[in-house]
Enzyme design. Sequence first.
Site, PDB file in Angstrom:
ATOM      1  N   THR A   1      -9.258 -13.236 -63.901  1.00  0.00           N
ATOM      2  CA  THR A   1      -9.435 -14.636 -64.281  1.00  0.00           C
ATOM      3  C   THR A   1     -10.082 -15.450 -63.167  1.00  0.00           C
ATOM      4  O   THR A   1     -10.849 -16.361 -63.439  1.00  0.00           O
ATOM      5  CB  THR A   1      -8.084 -15.264 -64.645  1.00  0.00           C
ATOM      6  OG1 THR A   1      -7.147 -14.921 -63.639  1.00  0.00           O
ATOM      7  CG2 THR A   1      -7.598 -14.734 -65.959  1.00  0.00           C
ATOM      8  N   THR A   2      -9.763 -15.121 -61.919  1.00  0.00           N
ATOM      9  CA  THR A   2     -10.413 -15.831 -60.823  1.00  0.00           C
ATOM     10  C   THR A   2     -11.873 -15.397 -60.745  1.00  0.00           C
ATOM     11  O   THR A   2     -12.774 -16.227 -60.589  1.00  0.00           O
ATOM     12  CB  THR A   2      -9.720 -15.517 -59.491  1.00  0.00           C
ATOM     13  OG1 THR A   2      -8.320 -15.555 -59.688  1.00  0.00           O
ATOM     14  CG2 THR A   2     -10.102 -16.508 -58.434  1.00  0.00           C
TER      15      THR A   2
ATOM     16  N   ASP B   1      -2.881 -16.813 -59.787  1.00  0.00           N
ATOM     17  CA  ASP B   1      -3.528 -16.403 -61.017  1.00  0.00           C
ATOM     18  C   ASP B   1      -4.527 -17.463 -61.467  1.00  0.00           C
ATOM     19  O   ASP B   1      -4.165 -18.615 -61.682  1.00  0.00           O
ATOM     20  CB  ASP B   1      -2.444 -16.199 -62.084  1.00  0.00           C
ATOM     21  CG  ASP B   1      -3.038 -15.713 -63.374  1.00  0.00           C
ATOM     22  OD1 ASP B   1      -3.820 -14.750 -63.323  1.00  0.00           O
ATOM     23  OD2 ASP B   1      -2.745 -16.298 -64.426  1.00  0.00           O
TER      24      ASP B   1
HETATM   25  P1  ADP Z   1      -8.579 -11.971 -60.494  1.00  0.00           P
HETATM   26  O1  ADP Z   1      -7.785 -13.099 -61.046  1.00  0.00           O
HETATM   27  O2  ADP Z   1     -10.039 -12.147 -60.729  1.00  0.00           O
HETATM   28  O3  ADP Z   1      -8.072 -10.637 -60.874  1.00  0.00           O
HETATM   29  P2  ADP Z   1      -7.615 -11.345 -57.885  1.00  0.00           P
HETATM   30  O4  ADP Z   1      -7.082 -12.339 -56.921  1.00  0.00           O
HETATM   31  O5  ADP Z   1      -6.644 -10.445 -58.583  1.00  0.00           O
HETATM   32  O6  ADP Z   1      -8.466 -12.138 -58.926  1.00  0.00           O
HETATM   33  O7  ADP Z   1      -8.684 -10.467 -57.104  1.00  0.00           O
HETATM   34  C1  ADP Z   1      -9.363  -9.429 -57.722  1.00  0.00           C
HETATM   35  C2  ADP Z   1     -10.426  -8.886 -56.811  1.00  0.00           C
HETATM   36  O8  ADP Z   1      -9.850  -8.263 -55.671  1.00  0.00           O
HETATM   37  C3  ADP Z   1     -11.206  -7.820 -57.552  1.00  0.00           C
HETATM   38  O9  ADP Z   1     -12.594  -7.982 -57.304  1.00  0.00           O
HETATM   39  C4  ADP Z   1     -10.678  -6.539 -56.952  1.00  0.00           C
HETATM   40  O10 ADP Z   1     -11.655  -5.522 -56.988  1.00  0.00           O
HETATM   41  C5  ADP Z   1     -10.365  -6.945 -55.540  1.00  0.00           C
HETATM   42  N1  ADP Z   1      -9.360  -6.070 -54.919  1.00  0.00           N
HETATM   43  C6  ADP Z   1      -8.105  -5.830 -55.369  1.00  0.00           C
HETATM   44  N2  ADP Z   1      -7.453  -4.967 -54.550  1.00  0.00           N
HETATM   45  C7  ADP Z   1      -8.323  -4.652 -53.560  1.00  0.00           C
HETATM   46  C8  ADP Z   1      -8.262  -3.807 -52.398  1.00  0.00           C
HETATM   47  N3  ADP Z   1      -7.176  -3.107 -52.109  1.00  0.00           N
HETATM   48  N4  ADP Z   1      -9.343  -3.736 -51.605  1.00  0.00           N
HETATM   49  C9  ADP Z   1     -10.456  -4.437 -51.901  1.00  0.00           C
HETATM   50  N5  ADP Z   1     -10.572  -5.252 -52.959  1.00  0.00           N
HETATM   51  C10 ADP Z   1      -9.539  -5.363 -53.803  1.00  0.00           C
END
Ligand code: ADP
Length: 540
Positions: A93-94, A60
Amino acid sequence: MQPQIILLKEGTEASQGRSQIISNINACQAIVDCVRTTLGPRGMDKLMVEAQGKATISNDGATIMKLLDVVHPAAKTLVDIAKSQDAEVGDGTTSVVILAGEFLKQMKPFVEEGVHSQIIIRGVRKATQLAVQFINEIAVKPKKDDEVELRQLLEKCAATAMGSKLINQQKDFFSRMVVDAVMMLDELLPLNMIGIKKVPGGALEDTLLVAGVAFKKTFSYAGFEMQPKQYTSPKIALLNIELELKAERDNAEIRLENVEEYQKVVDAEWTILYDKLEKLHLSGAKVVLSKLPIGDVATQYFADRDMFCAGRVPEEDLKRTMKACGGSILTTVADLEDSVLGTCEHFEEKQIGGDRFNIFTGCPQAKTCTIIIRGGAEQFMEETERSLHDAIMIVRRAKKNDAVVAGGGAIEMELSKHLRDISRTIAGKEQMLISAIARALEVIPRQLCDNAGFDSTNILNKLRQKHAQGNRWMGVDILNEDVADNMEKCVWEPSLVKINALSAASEATCLILSVDETIKNPKSGEGPAPQGRPGARRPF
Ligand code: ADP
Ligand code: MG
């Protein structure tokens, strides 16, 4: 010779000008490099060790940024935007940190070439405004009055939020649970009415959702085995009173002449305690909870009269019980009326793993629920709790504000194309600035590919081509190392997450670009010793 004019305290560091902006940008870049690899479903996790040796494993962004303990004054801005994104929407958040870093990186050449900060800031603001407008235009709004469709939408958003976490294998199981939990709340969806408890042991799939309040029993005295463990519609007394004999602990001095007087003191104490217990019994309460200890005498007394008691209940649990079951937390047993006692449909004490849980269901006052997380290592359960928190926030957001966009870089590519198209119609420096922001937005799909080990140049080329042809929701397909329509693939994210991330990243960029001087005061008493000045007195 020119006399030197000293305005600031000795030891003050001041740096200014263009080089200052560049050095701030570089510092931010270093932070972004730390969190870069955690983005997306194939992102890695970070193991952070604090000064006291406590280890935390997390994916996170906000948690990592908080634990990084950044000292650079400008780079702290990035920590702040990650925190505010976490508080505001809970996910993304990332992304927000990576976006801010990339905006800065793209603006660096302009600063180096001597474009004035204010012009750059204006360009960034304009680009953000255009982008936010465009998200609002193209966001898809599924019909809200259709219960089934709404539920599907919520589950998909929750699954996307959890897809990038440690628990992604169980995301279907958890997304159903999270949606159930949020559905149990009332209109305002208060976050603190979802309790999350962790019980070591068992498998992750043993995690259960209780439709009511549940908390761990911390301490039991002899006599507790004889208490009944189940009631239907009991009256519940919530106390902030110690039900224990405690004179020995009080630090008072009493002079006694003979044994009878001593006996009177002891008796008086028992009388006070029995008086309280009797009042509780007569009030008709079946369950007695107290924030303070309930001793063995009281436990036995209640057991003899078909009553249940639990002492040392944590304050937040007691408050949640009060909100859910009604009544008030009492500091005296003087007038125990029905109006100050709570009630619920069913009370039970149950063994879960190695712990005993008090469970209240069917609460009349407020809607509440508790998720009891099971699992192996402590750190694993902590990360599960954080991931569930992200998902709960997203579901709450999506329920209030149901517009969604496709994730996996799709929305970023579409925004990038939109901004590039617009920039062609603008003359002057602004054109360069807006197209630089358009380029910066591509960082999200690129990083998703890099983290998954894909050839990012290849995939980005494909994405650019697809978007130019009007395939709006084409994004990275994490499973097949390809591009896919992420709206169809159900990688959905609430548009609010993206809007908030964009605005926060652009605010941070503007803030850092507008700082052209840092002045650091020495801490009082620890400025550099006045070395080499003849006649200066040393501090000792
Ligand atoms: P954050 O803290 O920003 O939410 P995450 O590590 O949760 O960071 O990553 C979020 C990113 O991953 C978003 O840009 C989301 O669209 C992408 N994402 C999540 N699930 C998938 C998936 N199944 N396929 C492609 N991209 C995904
Ligand atoms: Mg996320």
